[in-house]
Motif scaffolding. Structure first.
Motif, short mmCIF file in Angstrom:
data_model
loop_
_atom_site.label_atom_id
_atom_site.label_comp_id
_atom_site.label_asym_id
_atom_site.label_seq_id
_atom_site.Cartn_x
_atom_site.Cartn_y
_atom_site.Cartn_z
N VAL A 1 -29.05 45.53 2.00
CA VAL A 1 -29.40 46.31 1.14
C VAL A 1 -28.60 47.91 0.87
O VAL A 1 -28.56 48.41 1.97
CB VAL A 1 -30.95 46.48 1.41
CG1 VAL A 1 -31.54 47.22 -0.10
CG2 VAL A 1 -31.55 45.12 1.21
N GLY A 2 -28.17 47.96 -0.49
CA GLY A 2 -27.79 49.32 -0.52
C GLY A 2 -28.12 49.95 -1.75
O GLY A 2 -28.45 49.36 -2.68
N ILE A 3 -27.75 51.30 -1.97
CA ILE A 3 -27.90 51.90 -3.18
C ILE A 3 -26.61 52.44 -3.88
O ILE A 3 -25.79 52.90 -2.98
CB ILE A 3 -28.88 53.20 -2.81
CG1 ILE A 3 -29.94 52.98 -2.10
CG2 ILE A 3 -29.13 54.13 -4.06
CD1 ILE A 3 -31.12 52.17 -2.94
N VAL A 4 -26.57 52.33 -5.13
CA VAL A 4 -25.26 52.57 -5.76
C VAL A 4 -25.31 54.02 -5.91
O VAL A 4 -26.14 54.82 -6.11
CB VAL A 4 -25.48 52.00 -7.38
CG1 VAL A 4 -24.21 52.26 -8.21
CG2 VAL A 4 -25.47 50.47 -7.20
N ARG A 5 -23.96 54.64 -5.51
CA ARG A 5 -23.89 55.82 -5.32
C ARG A 5 -22.82 56.49 -6.49
O ARG A 5 -22.96 57.43 -6.85
CB ARG A 5 -23.13 56.26 -3.79
CG ARG A 5 -22.68 57.69 -3.82
CD ARG A 5 -22.05 57.79 -2.51
NE ARG A 5 -21.84 59.32 -2.07
CZ ARG A 5 -21.61 59.74 -1.04
NH1 ARG A 5 -21.55 58.88 0.04
NH2 ARG A 5 -21.25 61.28 -0.76
N GLU A 6 -21.76 55.45 -6.91
CA GLU A 6 -21.03 55.83 -7.96
C GLU A 6 -20.57 54.75 -8.60
O GLU A 6 -20.74 53.66 -8.12
CB GLU A 6 -19.85 56.70 -7.69
CG GLU A 6 -19.52 58.14 -7.03
CD GLU A 6 -18.39 58.44 -6.65
OE1 GLU A 6 -17.61 58.87 -7.64
OE2 GLU A 6 -17.98 58.49 -5.53
N LEU A 7 -20.13 54.89 -9.79
CA LEU A 7 -19.64 53.55 -10.80
C LEU A 7 -18.65 53.20 -10.64
O LEU A 7 -17.68 52.68 -11.72
CB LEU A 7 -20.32 53.96 -12.07
CG LEU A 7 -21.77 54.12 -12.32
CD1 LEU A 7 -22.28 54.25 -13.71
CD2 LEU A 7 -22.65 52.87 -11.76
N LYS A 8 -17.68 53.59 -9.55
CA LYS A 8 -16.55 53.28 -9.44
C LYS A 8 -16.19 52.86 -7.92
O LYS A 8 -17.02 53.61 -7.05
CB LYS A 8 -15.42 54.14 -9.85
CG LYS A 8 -15.54 55.67 -9.21
CD LYS A 8 -14.35 56.46 -9.65
CE LYS A 8 -14.46 57.93 -8.94
NZ LYS A 8 -13.55 57.79 -7.68
N MET A 9 -15.46 52.18 -7.55
CA MET A 9 -15.13 52.06 -6.26
C MET A 9 -14.60 53.19 -5.49
O MET A 9 -13.73 54.08 -5.80
CB MET A 9 -14.27 50.89 -5.99
CG MET A 9 -14.89 49.47 -6.22
SD MET A 9 -13.86 48.05 -5.37
CE MET A 9 -12.65 47.83 -6.70
N PRO A 10 -14.75 53.40 -3.99
CA PRO A 10 -14.36 54.66 -3.53
C PRO A 10 -12.73 54.50 -3.19
O PRO A 10 -12.25 53.24 -3.47
CB PRO A 10 -14.70 54.47 -1.87
CG PRO A 10 -16.26 53.81 -2.20
CD PRO A 10 -15.85 52.58 -3.22
#
Length: 142
Positions: A67-76
């Motif tokens: 389970v994770g939380i979206v941090r940014e709307l693009k990949m690192p």
């Protein structure tokens, strides 16, 4: 916060979950407009429930792996090149829990089928309360 079930296998077999965990991202490679519409509705702060879905003895099974939380709307930037192709879409994720014992759901007990086998699907608390509650019960600090 919205909840999304997300696949972690290309073509249903090639797992890329370890890379997702290592490089803090999730991506999909399906250009189907239904999936793109869902992908484009993801916002920072939404919860991703990494799952695998398969049949077993005439029963549909969904295992939650992380389970994770979206941090940014693009990949690192550090994501391997194989995930940065024009047919991949992804987001940066803070993975908050990896389940050493997978959370197991079967169609005998839970409402599975429909969109749940797909690359990405949206869970609603009204329709998927038991699934979401089981995830929350297993990520809380003990």
């Amino acid at each position: 916060m919205k909840f999304y079930g997300v696949g972690t296998r290309f073509s249903g077999t090639e797992s890329f979950l370890e890379d997702c965990l290592k490089y803090d991202f999730w991506c999909m490679g399906d250009r189907d407009q239904r999936y793109l519409d869902l992908y484009n509705s993801i916002e920072v702060g939404d919860m991703l429930i990494a799952k695998k879905y398969y049949p077993e003895e005439n029963v549909a099974v969904m295992d939650v792996e992380a389970v994770g939380i979206v941090r940014e709307l693009k990949m690192p930037d550090n994501v391997p090149v194989r995930y940065k192709t024009s047919d991949k879409y992804g987001v940066a994720v803070v993975w908050i829990k990896v389940f050493s014992e997978l959370l197991n759901y079967t169609s005998v007990k839970y409402k599975l089928g429909g969109t749940k086998p797909r690359t990405i699907f949206r869970l609603s608390y009204e329709n998927d309360k038991e699934i979401i509650d089981k995830v929350f019960d297993n990520i809380k600090y003990k």
